[in-house]
Design an enzyme around this catalytic site. Structure first.
Site, mmCIF file in Angstrom:
data_model
loop_
_atom_site.group_PDB
_atom_site.id
_atom_site.type_symbol
_atom_site.label_atom_id
_atom_site.label_comp_id
_atom_site.label_asym_id
_atom_site.label_seq_id
_atom_site.Cartn_x
_atom_site.Cartn_y
_atom_site.Cartn_z
ATOM 1 C CD GLU A 53 4.096 20.280 5.151
ATOM 2 O OE1 GLU A 53 4.300 20.158 6.370
ATOM 3 O OE2 GLU A 53 4.309 19.362 4.329
ATOM 4 C CG HIS A 80 1.743 13.678 0.550
ATOM 5 N ND1 HIS A 80 2.704 12.795 0.099
ATOM 6 C CD2 HIS A 80 2.390 14.830 0.838
ATOM 7 C CE1 HIS A 80 3.893 13.387 0.128
ATOM 8 N NE2 HIS A 80 3.730 14.625 0.566
ATOM 9 C CG ASN A 140 5.302 22.175 -1.440
ATOM 10 O OD1 ASN A 140 4.694 21.867 -2.469
ATOM 11 N ND2 ASN A 140 5.867 21.274 -0.642
ATOM 12 C CD GLU A 158 6.054 17.279 -0.540
ATOM 13 O OE1 GLU A 158 5.588 16.509 0.321
ATOM 14 O OE2 GLU A 158 6.580 18.373 -0.262
ATOM 15 C CG ASP A 189 2.888 9.805 -1.392
ATOM 16 O OD1 ASP A 189 1.903 10.505 -1.082
ATOM 17 O OD2 ASP A 189 3.904 9.693 -0.662
#
Ligand code: 9MR
Length: 556
Positions: free
Chosen positions: A147, A224, A188, A253, A255
């Site tokens: 990030e 996300h 990432n 990641e 979701d």
């Protein structure tokens, strides 16, 4: 205090109606992973069972972060990290390390350091944490930096950036390579799944880092997502443009949250989003796999951070699979049921047949073999009568790339095509056609045999070589001059030039041997011995039909 018994690490998979996600993912050459929470991983049977049986990859949700591994300067703790690695190792899962350098979950003692002390702390942390697992075959990759962009695609003004400038990114990758020379090193981020300003900033950074020789091997797209914001645009194309930079890509990641309460329409939309992400990864060769950020709604970061939102994962809080699970499963499985996916790819189109040994009633055909991911099991030889028109019908089904057709009519034109089959029943397109006109009956070389061939193949033990010897005998009643011997080699066999006692040539599997000056005339009853060395890909069968000047020879 009562002693606590450690739970066994290996968990038997449940009897499932269909194969687990990991079985289908592996069949597609991808990983399917989850983010592990160390609490339930230690002691919750339902959690452990699903974690072990459904996934072949894992990322520690929190246990490898700086605040977990080095809470104070130089004091390292690896209990949670080791726990995740041990469970993964016991269940044959690969581990992705997350994350070495991040602005979040980094203790305050780091954040207040001077530039030189901060760089030293970063180097020491990376060397110690990545170095701990450098020789562990389960740990295959690391998020080196996480990030680094803000939501607009500018450099995030984190304490790392504010203290060290952008160079901290390249430094972190170089320190990571020094600590673990084998691990795949990733950058990432979130909101970079589709093509947008932030993902383009990421793209430009990765391209520049690689141009500068910085060891960036991989880009992680967190994933996300939320159904109320729509599915990101051009996810597959985005993965492909990064892949074109030479990096591996992965969904790290995943979701997909919704506004609560959950209902079946939202579940359906969520399932579609999961399927879309899995399909995008499947469509891109450089996409290594997909990690889901958790797997049960019982343990998810979402409700804590997004008020009124949740239900983001494929299993509900009671460990029942939701439509999202079925969508992931079926996207990986392609709907074919348990076990690896069936072979649906046909063999390649075979070469155009080459005709040799044309007589008044027969022809030898051979062609360049097809290839197939699983294996070619045979060919269909199709024949139509006439120089054009007519209907192609199957006249033979040889298992190798040659065929002798017989029973033809003299002075007649035929066309032949071939197509290949594999064990799963896939059929290749038909080859182009070769046109053959049989010789006139009666005059010229007739069907009666005036030659005899004794062919001997001698495989070389333990290798793919062989030697072939041919004794050609003129069994006619007059001398045979300027003969040409023609035959088809079995599929997979090739002559290694030059051969001896003849001028040999091979086109596809069709072989001709023309005499040298000293053996160009065979008297009645005379013989010559010719031969060649060759290679084979497994089969050492012998040709079955030989012609001289278009007439079939007796084979002994
Ligand atoms: O899921 C993680 C949660 O348990 C932590 O409290 C949180 C702390 O910031 O980090 C969560 O994981 C994040 C991941 O490490 C990086 N990308 C965003 C994830 C969700 O916030």
């Amino acid at each position: 205090m009562a002693a606590t018994l450690a739970a066994p690490l290996v968990v038997a998979p449940p009897a499932a109606a269909d194969a687990a996600l990991r079985v289908h993912a592996a069949a597609r050459g991808k990983f399917i992973g989850y983010a592990a929470a160390t609490g339930p991983l230690a002691n919750e049977a339902a959690y452990r069972t699903i974690a072990a049986s459904e996934f072949n990859q894992v990322t520690a949700e929190n246990a490898m972060k700086w605040d977990a591994t080095e809470p104070s300067d130089g004091n390292y703790t690896f209990a949670g990290a080791d726990q995740v690695v041990a469970f993964a190792t016991a269940n044959n899962q690969q581990v992705h390390g997350h994350t070495l350098v991040w602005h979040s979950q980094t203790p305050s003692w780091v954040q207040g350091l001077s530039a030189s002390a901060m760089r030293t702390a970063m180097q020491d942390h990376i060397a110690t944490v990545a170095g701990r697992y450098a020789d562990n075959p389960a740990l295959v990759s690391w998020d080196v930096v996480n990030e680094v962009f803000d939501d607009n695609g500018n450099m995030r003004t984190s304490f790392w950036y504010n203290t060290l400038g952008q160079s901290y990114i390249a430094d972190a990758f170089r320190y990571a390579r020094a600590a673990d020379s084998n691990a795949r090193l990733c950058i990432n981020d979130y909101n970079v799944e589709g093509i947008n300003a932030k993902s383009t900033a990421m793209y430009n950074l990765v391209r520049q880092l690689r141009a500068d020789g910085v060891p960036v091997d991989c880009v992680g797209f967190q994933g996300h997502l939320a159904i109320q914001y729509g599915f990101p645009s051009q996810v597959q194309q985005n993965l492909e443009r990064f892949a074109a930079l030479g990096v591996q890509v992965r969904i790290t990641e995943l979701d997909i949250r919704m506004q609560m309460p959950r209902d079946s329409a939202k579940d359906t939309t969520q399932a579609t989003y999961y399927r879309n992400v899995v399909q995008a990864c499947l469509a891109v060769t450089a996409c290594a796999g997909i990690t889901i950020w958790g797997f049960t709604d019982k343990y998810s970061w979402v409700p804590d951070v997004f008020s009124g939102e949740g239900a983001a994962l494929p299993w509900d809080a009671n460990y029942s699979p939701k439509p999202a699970y079925t969508a992931i499963h079926d996207a990986l499985d392609d709907g074919s049921g348990p076990g690896p996916d069936p072979d649906t790819t046909p063999p390649t189109t075979p070469g155009t047949p080459v005709a040799s040994g044309v007589t008044s009633s027969g022809v030898s055909l051979s062609w360049t073999p097809s290839s197939d991911a699983v294996g070619v099991t045979g060919y269909d030889v199709l024949r139509a009568t006439g120089a054009s028109g007519g209907t192609f019908a199957v006249v033979g089904t040889p298992t190798s790339a040659s065929f002798v057709d017989s029973g033809l009519t003299a002075s007649t034109t035929y066309r032949y095509q071939v197509r290949a089959r594999d064990a799963a029943g896939n059929v290749s397109p038909a080859s182009s056609a070769v046109s053959v006109t049989t010789t006139t009956g009666g005059g010229g070389p007739g069907p009666s045999s005036s030659c005899r061939v004794a062919y001997t193949i001698s495989p070389w033990g333990g290798s793919s070589g062989f030697t072939a010897g041919v004794v050609l005998t003129n069994t006619g009643t007059s001398a045979l001059s300027n003969w040409t011997l023609a035959f088809s080699l079995p599929s997979g066999q090739r002559i290694t030039p030059p051969g001896w006692s003849a001028t040999w040539s091979q086109s596809g599997q069709a072989v001709t041997a023309a005499p040298l000056s000293w053996n160009s005339t065979l008297p009645a009853g005379g013989s010559t011995t010719i031969g060649f060395n060759g290679t084979h890909t497994g089969g050492t069968g012998e040709p079955t039909a030989f012609t001289v000047g278009g007439s079939s020879c007796t084979v002994v």
